[in-house]
Scaffold this motif. Structure first.
Motif, short mmCIF file in Angstrom:
data_model
loop_
_atom_site.label_atom_id
_atom_site.label_comp_id
_atom_site.label_asym_id
_atom_site.label_seq_id
_atom_site.Cartn_x
_atom_site.Cartn_y
_atom_site.Cartn_z
N VAL A 46 0.83 -1.20 0.00
CA VAL A 46 0.00 0.00 0.00
C VAL A 46 0.87 1.26 0.00
O VAL A 46 0.63 2.19 -0.77
N LEU A 47 1.89 1.27 0.85
CA LEU A 47 2.75 2.46 0.92
C LEU A 47 3.48 2.70 -0.39
O LEU A 47 3.60 3.84 -0.85
N HIS A 48 3.93 1.62 -1.00
CA HIS A 48 4.63 1.78 -2.27
C HIS A 48 3.69 2.28 -3.37
O HIS A 48 4.07 3.13 -4.18
N SER A 49 2.47 1.75 -3.40
CA SER A 49 1.50 2.17 -4.42
C SER A 49 1.12 3.63 -4.24
O SER A 49 1.10 4.41 -5.21
N VAL A 50 0.81 4.03 -3.01
CA VAL A 50 0.43 5.42 -2.74
C VAL A 50 1.60 6.35 -3.01
O VAL A 50 1.46 7.42 -3.62
N GLY A 51 2.79 5.92 -2.57
CA GLY A 51 3.97 6.77 -2.79
C GLY A 51 4.30 6.93 -4.26
O GLY A 51 4.68 8.00 -4.71
N HIS A 52 4.09 5.85 -5.05
CA HIS A 52 4.35 5.94 -6.48
C HIS A 52 3.34 6.83 -7.18
O HIS A 52 3.68 7.61 -8.07
N TYR A 53 2.08 6.74 -6.78
CA TYR A 53 1.03 7.53 -7.45
C TYR A 53 1.16 9.01 -7.13
O TYR A 53 1.09 9.86 -8.00
N PHE A 54 1.33 9.35 -5.89
CA PHE A 54 1.39 10.76 -5.49
C PHE A 54 2.82 11.29 -5.41
O PHE A 54 3.02 12.43 -5.00
N HIS A 55 3.78 10.47 -5.80
CA HIS A 55 5.18 10.90 -5.80
C HIS A 55 5.63 11.33 -4.40
O HIS A 55 6.30 12.36 -4.24
N PHE A 56 5.26 10.54 -3.38
CA PHE A 56 5.67 10.85 -2.02
C PHE A 56 7.11 10.40 -1.79
O PHE A 56 7.41 9.62 -0.92
N GLU A 57 7.99 10.88 -2.61
CA GLU A 57 9.39 10.58 -2.47
C GLU A 57 10.15 11.87 -2.65
O GLU A 57 9.59 12.96 -2.51
N SER A 58 11.44 11.75 -2.99
CA SER A 58 12.27 12.94 -3.08
C SER A 58 11.79 13.89 -4.17
O SER A 58 11.89 15.12 -4.02
N LYS A 59 11.24 13.35 -5.27
CA LYS A 59 10.76 14.21 -6.35
C LYS A 59 9.68 15.17 -5.86
O LYS A 59 9.65 16.34 -6.27
N PHE A 60 8.80 14.66 -5.02
CA PHE A 60 7.70 15.49 -4.54
C PHE A 60 8.22 16.71 -3.78
O PHE A 60 7.87 17.84 -4.09
N PHE A 61 9.07 16.47 -2.80
CA PHE A 61 9.57 17.58 -1.99
C PHE A 61 10.56 18.45 -2.76
O PHE A 61 10.63 19.66 -2.52
N ASN A 62 11.30 17.85 -3.70
CA ASN A 62 12.21 18.64 -4.52
C ASN A 62 11.48 19.54 -5.50
O ASN A 62 12.09 20.44 -6.09
N SER A 63 10.18 19.31 -5.68
CA SER A 63 9.39 20.13 -6.61
C SER A 63 8.46 21.08 -5.86
O SER A 63 8.38 22.26 -6.21
N ILE A 64 7.75 20.59 -4.84
CA ILE A 64 6.75 21.39 -4.17
C ILE A 64 7.38 22.53 -3.36
O ILE A 64 6.92 23.67 -3.40
N VAL A 65 8.45 22.23 -2.64
CA VAL A 65 9.09 23.27 -1.82
C VAL A 65 9.63 24.40 -2.68
O VAL A 65 9.35 25.58 -2.42
N PRO A 66 10.41 24.12 -3.74
CA PRO A 66 10.86 25.24 -4.60
C PRO A 66 9.71 25.94 -5.31
O PRO A 66 9.79 27.14 -5.58
N LEU A 67 8.67 25.18 -5.65
CA LEU A 67 7.51 25.81 -6.31
C LEU A 67 6.92 26.91 -5.44
O LEU A 67 6.51 27.97 -5.94
N LEU A 68 6.88 26.68 -4.13
CA LEU A 68 6.30 27.66 -3.21
C LEU A 68 7.27 28.75 -2.79
O LEU A 68 6.86 29.88 -2.51
#
Length: 333
Positions: free
Chosen positions: A41-63
């Motif tokens: 479940v964690l892997h599926s959710v993390g893959h779909y919503f990009h809850f990994e390094s890509k997510f934080f490397n994009s959302i934080v600079p975006l804001l």
């Protein structure tokens, strides 16, 4: 989240030898197939919503770093960040979900307020009846109520207030006419259609729901138009249209994400609603200006000039497209 990789070095998808974690031929990750439910479940959710390094490397600079993601994208550093289109779609889904929920919340408040006003009106009408019956003789009061009841039965009006209308205005034709193949065809005017929808609670709610559902489509259409305006405003720039489009996607992603944060803050701090919206407006203007300055490297006053030109043209397009959507929605419910 810790991942479990296979000890075998053959790719299960294409059979190529896997030297590290990913297949060099098809790119599939060499993960262990037999995982427990929690890891699955964690892997599926993390893959779909990009809850990994890509997510934080994009959302934080975006804001926090206006224009940073656009420069990184065209500098070739793309694997560390979310794909612009995927990020825009995910954030816009979140924003319009919260926007719809917020609209429904406001509707409930308005309905409660309307109900309270109706109850207050009924109470005042009952008080008026009591005053009339006390002030007039019994026979006169009886005749007065008979007159009111008779007028209700004749007009079908169950309100406690007698409304006098202009018979000429009431009988006025509310249709426009145009000729097709020699025939005079009456068409309801837009104003009359709008009044009909607003007067019926069911039609009004249906209109609002359909209009809200059309907003994401409208914004998706406006996205490339925003990039086209940028291309025209920066006509001396050597940037390709695709570069303007990626910048446009990042700006809209920020606005939707920031708008989502504002909606949540309004729910948590309703007594500061006005200040939150004002602060959000100021931050939004500053962000767009700063991102244009960082991306196009223009002088301060040149960027201000381009910003206002862009704002004027884009506002005009939004109003025009909004009017088209409203008219189309009115005639499709």
């Amino acid at each position: 989240m810790k991942k479990h990789y296979r000890s075998d070095k053959n790719c299960l998808n294409c059979g190529t030898t896997v030297a590290d974690k990913f297949c060099p031929n098809c790119g599939q990750e060499n993960l262990e197939l037999h995982e427990n439910f929690f890891h699955l479940v964690l892997h599926s959710v993390g893959h779909y919503f990009h809850f990994e390094s890509k997510f934080f490397n994009s959302i934080v600079p975006l804001l926090t770093k206006p224009g940073y993601l656009t420069k990184e994208y065209f500098a070739g550093r793309r694997a560390s960040h979310l794909n612009p289109f995927s990020m825009y779609i995910s954030i816009s889904i979140l924003f319009f979900f919260l926007f719809t929920a917020n609209s429904n919340s406001n509707k409930e408040d308005i309905m409660e307020e309307s109900t309270a006003k109706e109850e207050n009106t009924v109470t005042k009408a009952e008080e008026a009846k009591t005053i009339v019956s006390n002030a007039l003789p019994e026979k006169t009061g009886s005749n007065t109520y008979n007159l009111i009841n008779n007028s209700r039965a004749a007009t079908g009006n169950q309100n406690d207030t007698i409304i006098f209308t202009n018979p000429i205005a009431a009988e006025a034709d509310t249709t426009d006419r145009f000729t097709i193949a020699g025939y005079d065809v009456p068409v309801r005017s837009l104003n009359a259609k709008y009044r009909d929808v607003m007067d019926d609670e069911l039609s009004k709610q249906l209109f609002v729901n359909k209009l809200t559902s059309h907003l994401p489509k409208m914004m998706f259409i406006l996205l490339p138009l925003f990039a086209l305006i940028l291309k025209m405003v920066n006509f001396r720039s050597k940037k390709l249209y695709a570069e303007h489009l990626v910048y446009s996607i990042h700006v809209h992603s920020f606005l939707f994400l920031f708008g989502s944060i504002l909606i949540v803050l309004k729910w948590l701090l309703p007594f500061l609603s006005g200040w939150i919206m004002f602060a959000g407006f100021v931050v939004g203007i500053w962000y767009i200006y700063r991102s244009m300055r960082n991306t196009y490297r223009g002088s301060r006053w040149l960027t201000v000039y381009k910003f206002f030109t862009l704002a004027f043209a884009y506002t005009f397009l939004m109003l025009l497209s909004g009017f088209v959507v409203v008219v189309a929605t009115l005639y499709t419910i």
